[in-house]
Design an enzyme around this catalytic site. Structure first.
Site, mmCIF file in Angstrom:
data_model
loop_
_atom_site.group_PDB
_atom_site.id
_atom_site.type_symbol
_atom_site.label_atom_id
_atom_site.label_comp_id
_atom_site.label_asym_id
_atom_site.label_seq_id
_atom_site.Cartn_x
_atom_site.Cartn_y
_atom_site.Cartn_z
ATOM 1 N N TYR A 137 -8.451 10.893 -5.178
ATOM 2 C CA TYR A 137 -8.724 10.932 -6.618
ATOM 3 C C TYR A 137 -10.177 10.548 -6.941
ATOM 4 C CZ TYR A 137 -3.905 11.604 -8.314
ATOM 5 O OH TYR A 137 -2.665 12.106 -8.621
ATOM 6 N N LYS A 187 -1.934 11.669 6.945
ATOM 7 C CA LYS A 187 -1.985 12.995 7.574
ATOM 8 C C LYS A 187 -3.064 12.896 8.644
ATOM 9 C CE LYS A 187 -0.787 17.333 7.971
ATOM 10 N NZ LYS A 187 0.515 17.711 8.568
ATOM 11 N N ASP A 220 4.034 15.249 5.780
ATOM 12 C CA ASP A 220 5.022 16.341 5.829
ATOM 13 C C ASP A 220 6.359 15.818 6.344
ATOM 14 O OD1 ASP A 220 3.441 15.889 8.048
ATOM 15 O OD2 ASP A 220 3.495 17.944 8.788
ATOM 16 N N ASP A 244 1.322 9.723 -4.995
ATOM 17 C CA ASP A 244 1.763 10.456 -6.192
ATOM 18 C C ASP A 244 2.873 11.446 -5.827
ATOM 19 O OD1 ASP A 244 1.633 11.189 -8.909
ATOM 20 O OD2 ASP A 244 0.391 12.920 -8.417
ATOM 21 N N ASP A 248 7.198 11.412 -6.671
ATOM 22 C CA ASP A 248 7.933 12.460 -7.396
ATOM 23 C C ASP A 248 9.187 12.849 -6.615
ATOM 24 O OD1 ASP A 248 6.289 12.483 -9.546
ATOM 25 O OD2 ASP A 248 5.661 14.573 -9.375
#
Ligand code: GGG
Length: 352
Positions: A137, A187, A220, A244, A248
């Site tokens: 961000y 990642k 993933d 984030d 969700d």
């Protein structure tokens, strides 16, 4: 504490509906516990942007800094690109007030149907610690050669030792107080600089917490496991973007975005912290009176915890648990019911 100076930014879409509804019960509980929420309401958001070209005024941060805490509704509007609304309000507050911990608890409550087969109340319960001031961000990048075939866009993620260490340490502390299990989501296979740096810092900080078992997952794999075995998570720590996205998924497996609270916290108390439901402005249901106010109320419980009013926070959670477990209680459409925002709040007020 006698009084909390609360800056309220209802914002866009369903933000004002759920904020007003939640504050009804927050006031009730605060009064019972001997303190008051002295609020200053700011009409900042996209309507203001459309009139003045700014989501909030130039002196907004000075005004907010005078408050003890901030309570936010939602940000986002179909007439303005999301990067404008986000960078005009939410992100400057998080960054300028160094709200580096984004704490997002996820619980599957009794009475709530998970889309996952075989999961019932209490089966899922974990908390995500999302880094909230840098990472993906960071406002680092730009576009060059606009209008040419060789136009280029660069966006850099920013990971500092200080920024990474402090969120990782907060997550370890939380895991040590909970079940002693921390999952770090990265990642690192593809992001061999920033995410391997993150892994190194997790290794270093883990030495301070020998009682905490550490699991490392690529984002993933974590996304699959949040659906395949969500009951095994306890505390997750992740970068800004991955935090984030995982929250969700977490909100959906625990029943609804309408039940997902969030706190943007400056743990040192140097600046005010900001509490907001995870959900956005949900423009498709604005004005229909059916928005679920419970994410906002649960957000209020996080706010009360932050103020040191843990019993007040517990009262709110207990009442919500009882309401959700009661098949006859009003529920909004996101939870399969037909009730409206005000029905849910009136029932909750009765229980309180
Ligand atoms: N409840 C605040 C809100 O409207 N959030 C929408 C959103 O897009 N947030 C982006 C983020 O948390 O990074």
């Amino acid at each position: 504490m006698d009084t909390c100076d609360l800056a309220v930014i209802p914002g866009d879409g369903i933000g004002p509906e759920v904020t007003e509804a939640a504050l009804e019960v927050l006031d009730l509980v605060a009064e019972r516990h001997g303190f008051a929420l002295e609020r200053t309401v700011y009409d900042w958001g996209t309507e203001r942007y459309l009139e003045t070209d700014a989501m909030m005024p130039a002196e907004a941060l000075d005004r907010l800094e005078a408050a003890d805490t901030i309570f936010l509704g939602a940000v986002g509007h179909p007439e303005v690109p999301d990067h404008v609304t986000l960078n005009g309000l939410l992100l400057p507050i998080r960054k300028n007030f160094d709200q580096y911990v984004c704490k997002r608890p996820n619980t599957l409550f009794e009475g709530i149907e998970s889309p996952l087969r075989g999961y019932g109340g209490g089966d899922i319960d974990f908390v995500v610690y999302r880094e909230n001031t840098e990472g993906e961000y960071a406002d680092v990048g730009g576009r060059e050669h606009g209008g040419f075939a060789h136009e280029v866009a660069v966006q850099s993620a920013l990971f500092t030792r200080r920024g990474t260490e402090r969120i990782v340490r907060r997550a370890f502390e939380a895991a040590a107080e909970r079940e002693g299990h921390l999952t770090s989501v990265t990642k690192s296979n593809a992001q061999a600089h920033s995410m391997v740096f993150w892994d190194d810092i997790v290794d270093e900080v883990s030495e301070e917490f020998p009682e905490v078992a550490v699991e490392r997952l690529l984002v993933d794999r974590a996304s699959m496991d949040l659906i395949r075995r969500p009951e095994e998570f306890d505390v997750i720590v992740a970068s800004n973007l991955f935090g984030d996205i995982t929250t969700d998924i977490a909100a959906i497996v625990t029943g609804s975005l309408g039940l997902a609270p969030s706190g943007n916290i400056n743990p040192e108390g140097e600046y005010p912290s900001m509490f907001e439901p995870v959900h956005g402005s949900a423009m498709d249901i604005v004005g229909e009176g059916v928005a679920n106010p419970l994410a906002s109320v649960l957000t209020g419980a996080l706010l009360f915890d932050h103020l040191g009013e843990d019993n007040a926070g517990a009262d709110l959670r207990d009442a919500i648990e009882a309401q959700l477990a009661d098949n006859d209680a009003p529920k909004t459409p996101d939870l399969g019911g037909e009730a409206g925002t005000e029905d849910v709040i009136a029932d909750l007020a009765d229980r309180l």
